[in-house]
Design an enzyme around this catalytic site. Structure first.
Site, PDB file in Angstrom:
ATOM      1  N   SER A 149       0.823  -1.217   0.000  1.00 17.98           N
ATOM      2  CA  SER A 149       0.000   0.000   0.000  1.00 17.98           C
ATOM      3  C   SER A 149       0.855   1.263   0.000  1.00 17.98           C
ATOM      4  CB  SER A 149      -0.924   0.007   1.225  1.00 17.98           C
ATOM      5  OG  SER A 149      -0.160   0.024   2.426  1.00 17.98           O
TER       6      SER A 149
ATOM      7  N   ASN B 231      -2.482  -2.540  13.417  1.00 17.03           N
ATOM      8  CA  ASN B 231      -3.916  -2.239  13.376  1.00 17.03           C
ATOM      9  C   ASN B 231      -4.232  -0.934  14.102  1.00 17.03           C
ATOM     10  OD1 ASN B 231      -4.077  -4.646  12.056  1.00 17.03           O
ATOM     11  ND2 ASN B 231      -5.368  -5.687  13.568  1.00 17.03           N
TER      12      ASN B 231
ATOM     13  N   THR C  67     -38.519  28.802 -10.509  1.00 17.96           N
ATOM     14  CA  THR C  67     -38.959  27.466 -10.100  1.00 17.96           C
ATOM     15  C   THR C  67     -39.249  26.713 -11.393  1.00 17.96           C
ATOM     16  OG1 THR C  67     -41.315  28.052  -9.980  1.00 17.96           O
ATOM     17  CG2 THR C  67     -40.010  28.350  -7.971  1.00 17.96           C
ATOM     18  N   HIS C  68     -38.940  25.413 -11.410  1.00 17.41           N
ATOM     19  CA  HIS C  68     -39.109  24.590 -12.614  1.00 17.41           C
ATOM     20  C   HIS C  68     -38.328  25.170 -13.802  1.00 17.41           C
ATOM     21  CE1 HIS C  68     -42.397  22.497 -10.530  1.00 17.41           C
ATOM     22  NE2 HIS C  68     -42.801  23.711 -10.161  1.00 17.41           N
TER      23      HIS C  68
ATOM     24  N   SER D  86     -13.101  25.831 -28.554  1.00 20.07           N
ATOM     25  CA  SER D  86     -13.386  24.683 -29.395  1.00 20.07           C
ATOM     26  C   SER D  86     -12.288  24.525 -30.436  1.00 20.07           C
ATOM     27  CB  SER D  86     -14.739  24.882 -30.095  1.00 20.07           C
ATOM     28  OG  SER D  86     -14.898  23.953 -31.145  1.00 20.07           O
TER      29      SER D  86
ATOM     30  N   LYS E  22     -16.524  29.744 -29.946  1.00 20.08           N
ATOM     31  CA  LYS E  22     -16.946  29.100 -28.705  1.00 20.08           C
ATOM     32  C   LYS E  22     -16.078  29.502 -27.510  1.00 20.08           C
ATOM     33  CE  LYS E  22     -19.492  26.198 -28.018  1.00 20.08           C
ATOM     34  NZ  LYS E  22     -19.245  24.766 -28.273  1.00 20.08           N
TER      35      LYS E  22
ATOM     36  N   ASN F 236     -16.229  27.827 -23.743  1.00 15.07           N
ATOM     37  CA  ASN F 236     -16.918  26.791 -22.982  1.00 15.07           C
ATOM     38  C   ASN F 236     -16.638  26.910 -21.483  1.00 15.07           C
ATOM     39  OD1 ASN F 236     -17.768  25.691 -25.455  1.00 15.07           O
ATOM     40  ND2 ASN F 236     -15.884  24.482 -25.620  1.00 15.07           N
TER      41      ASN F 236
ATOM     42  N   GLU G 277     -18.186  22.683 -15.722  1.00 14.67           N
ATOM     43  CA  GLU G 277     -18.588  21.359 -16.198  1.00 14.67           C
ATOM     44  C   GLU G 277     -17.762  20.254 -15.533  1.00 14.67           C
ATOM     45  OE1 GLU G 277     -18.312  21.560 -20.419  1.00 14.67           O
ATOM     46  OE2 GLU G 277     -20.126  22.784 -20.644  1.00 14.67           O
TER      47      GLU G 277
ATOM     48  N   TYR H 165     -10.115  -6.221  12.253  1.00 19.45           N
ATOM     49  CA  TYR H 165      -9.435  -5.756  11.048  1.00 19.45           C
ATOM     50  C   TYR H 165      -9.438  -6.852   9.988  1.00 19.45           C
ATOM     51  CZ  TYR H 165      -6.085  -3.726   7.851  1.00 19.45           C
ATOM     52  OH  TYR H 165      -5.499  -3.205   6.727  1.00 19.45           O
TER      53      TYR H 165
ATOM     54  N   GLN I 152      -7.751  -1.923   3.785  1.00 24.54           N
ATOM     55  CA  GLN I 152      -6.672  -1.179   3.139  1.00 24.54           C
ATOM     56  C   GLN I 152      -7.210  -0.335   1.985  1.00 24.54           C
ATOM     57  OE1 GLN I 152      -2.624  -2.946   2.698  1.00 24.54           O
ATOM     58  NE2 GLN I 152      -3.046  -2.847   0.512  1.00 24.54           N
TER      59      GLN I 152
ATOM     60  N   LYS J 250      -8.144   3.911   2.095  1.00 25.11           N
ATOM     61  CA  LYS J 250      -7.277   5.082   1.893  1.00 25.11           C
ATOM     62  C   LYS J 250      -7.391   5.647   0.485  1.00 25.11           C
ATOM     63  CE  LYS J 250      -4.239   2.918   5.176  1.00 25.11           C
ATOM     64  NZ  LYS J 250      -5.225   1.794   5.244  1.00 25.11           N
TER      65      LYS J 250
END
Length: 441
Positions: free
Chosen positions: A23, A110, A154-155, A276, A282, A284, A289, A316, A321, A324
């Site tokens: 690990s 542990n 709303t909506h 773009s 464009k 963006n 996003e 344990y 493991q 993490k």
């Protein structure tokens, strides 16, 4: 592979198994917490006469030198080690000799990993709270500086007039609640598992209060089995991270909509936009996003850990493991997104005139016409129906309510007088009945 165990085994593990079992590529970031926990453990060993003061000083100095060398870059966390615990302990033994082998007396990996993760989670919870406060400050400052009227929805339909400051303030409230949740989780997890051993404590006469005080925990855990197997605090923090991401995703969606040509309420800074490869016009909203997209990633980490834990018997199991990687990824993602969102809010351009134009075309003072009629004695349901007919008329005539003459309005109700225009003025609506809106609250 360099291990802290092996005497019971007569043959070597498969190389693939050793790589599968390691690990270190994930838990290397726990080195500060592992060293802090070990220094506290050594101090407790000296206090409990498990080490002489001279041995304790030698081990503490060795651990501090390892920390300094890692921080300076002189010592790289790499090599054929099973985990960060074996890396630290074996490097310590190389530096101080045989005394280094006494470090692990009265301790198991542990309770060692449990104390490392609790320290790390507590420390990083503080970092997340700080990042949340930066975003809250950004939202409130941007709202205060641009507390202009805009449509409330709303909506996704224009509903009533609000202010940009009040709208951003709604998100500030969400993040304030998130901050309280993270703080609560940090307080709940602040118990010391050192002394639990593998699962049943130790026969050595130790003093758990020593490590508890040195590491800043509120108390030792009450149950050894729970102490080494508990990962509730990681699930709780990742649940909080998921809520933070959900709130940022909702805000991102609005920023994306508002920056579109259809809305044009805001412009996102070039620093947080892209273009773009084929369409030169464009711009963006990629930062927003990406935050929206990464929300699913944090949700996935939460559900991965919940799924890992759901069938585990006490105490344990090596499955744990996996906690993490999921926690670290969720933490990194939420911190990156909080930083980007704060900077995106700081650099937003707000187009007040475009927001005001959207209000005028959306009959956002219709509710106030109904309230006006109610104030004149009309039952609300009748007022509601009357205003609906006024809206139909406005749509047919391509007019806003405030553009109608009193004569036109009286066709729908004799209660309407010249004073209606003050009542339905958009700025008046804000200042008259919804003072909190003007404060950006």
């Amino acid at each position: 592979m360099m291990k802290l165990w092996g005497g019971r085994f007569s043959s070597k593990a498969d190389e693939i198994m050793e790589k599968f079992n390691s690990s270190l590529p994930v838990d290397y970031r726990l080195y500060r917490e592992d060293i802090a926990g070990s220094i506290a453990h050594v101090t407790m060993q000296v206090h409990s006469d498990l080490l002489s003061p001279e041995e304790g000083e030698l081990l503490v100095n060795g651990l501090q030198s390892i920390l300094a060398d890692i921080e300076s870059g002189e010592l790289q966390i790499e090599g054929n080690y099973e985990d960060i615990h074996s890396f630290i302990e074996m490097n310590l033994t190389e530096r101080v000799g045989e005394t280094g082998k006494k470090l692990h007396t009265a301790r198991s990996r542990n309770d060692q990993v449990a104390v490392d993760m609790r320290q790390y989670a507590r420390n990083q919870a503080s970092v997340v709270m700080d990042a949340l406060q930066v975003l809250i400050d950004s939202l409130e400052a941007k709202g205060k500086a641009n507390n202009v009227i805009m449509p409330g929805y709303t909506h996704l339909q224009r509903a009533q007039v609000v202010t940009f400051g009040h709208h951003l303030g709604a998100y500030a409230q969400m993040f304030k609640r998130d901050k309280k949740r993270v703080q609560n989780a940090a307080e709940l997890l602040n118990e010391n598992p050192l002394g639990c051993g593998a699962l049943a404590g130790t026969t050595h006469d130790i003093d758990r209060q020593v490590t508890t005080a040195l590491l800043g925990f509120d108390k030792p855990v009450d149950n050894f089995l729970d102490g080494v197997s508990d990962r509730d605090y990681l699930v709780e923090l990742m649940s909080d991270f998921s809520l933070i991401m959900m709130h940022m995703s909702r805000l991102s969606e609005e920023l994306i909509l508002w920056s579109s040509q259809e809305f044009r309420f805001i412009t996102i800074s070039d620093a947080y936009s892209t273009g773009s490869s084929i369409m030169p016009q464009k711009k963006n909203p990629d930062a927003a996003e990406l935050i929206r997209g990464k929300t699913g990633r944090v949700y996935g980490s939460l559900f991965a850990l919940l799924t890992t834990l759901k069938g585990l018997p006490l105490t344990y199991n090596k499955d744990m493991q996996e906690d993490k990687e999921q926690f670290f990824d969720a933490l990194d993602t939420v911190l990156d997104c909080l930083e980007i969102m704060s900077k995106m809010i700081d650099t937003l351009q707000v187009h007040a005139e475009q927001m005001k134009a959207a209000i005028k075309g959306g009959f956002l003072n219709a509710t106030e016409v109904a309230d006006y009629l109610v104030a004149k004695g009309t039952p609300f349901r009748d007022a509601h129906e009357t205003v609906g007919k006024i809206i139909i008329y406005c749509e047919q005539e391509n007019k806003a309510i405030e553009d109608l003459t009193v004569g036109e309005l009286k066709k729908f109700s004799d209660h309407i007088e010249d004073d209606i225009y003050e009542y339905i003025d958009y700025e008046s609506i804000i200042t008259k009945g919804n003072k909190g809106l003007m404060k950006g609250q």
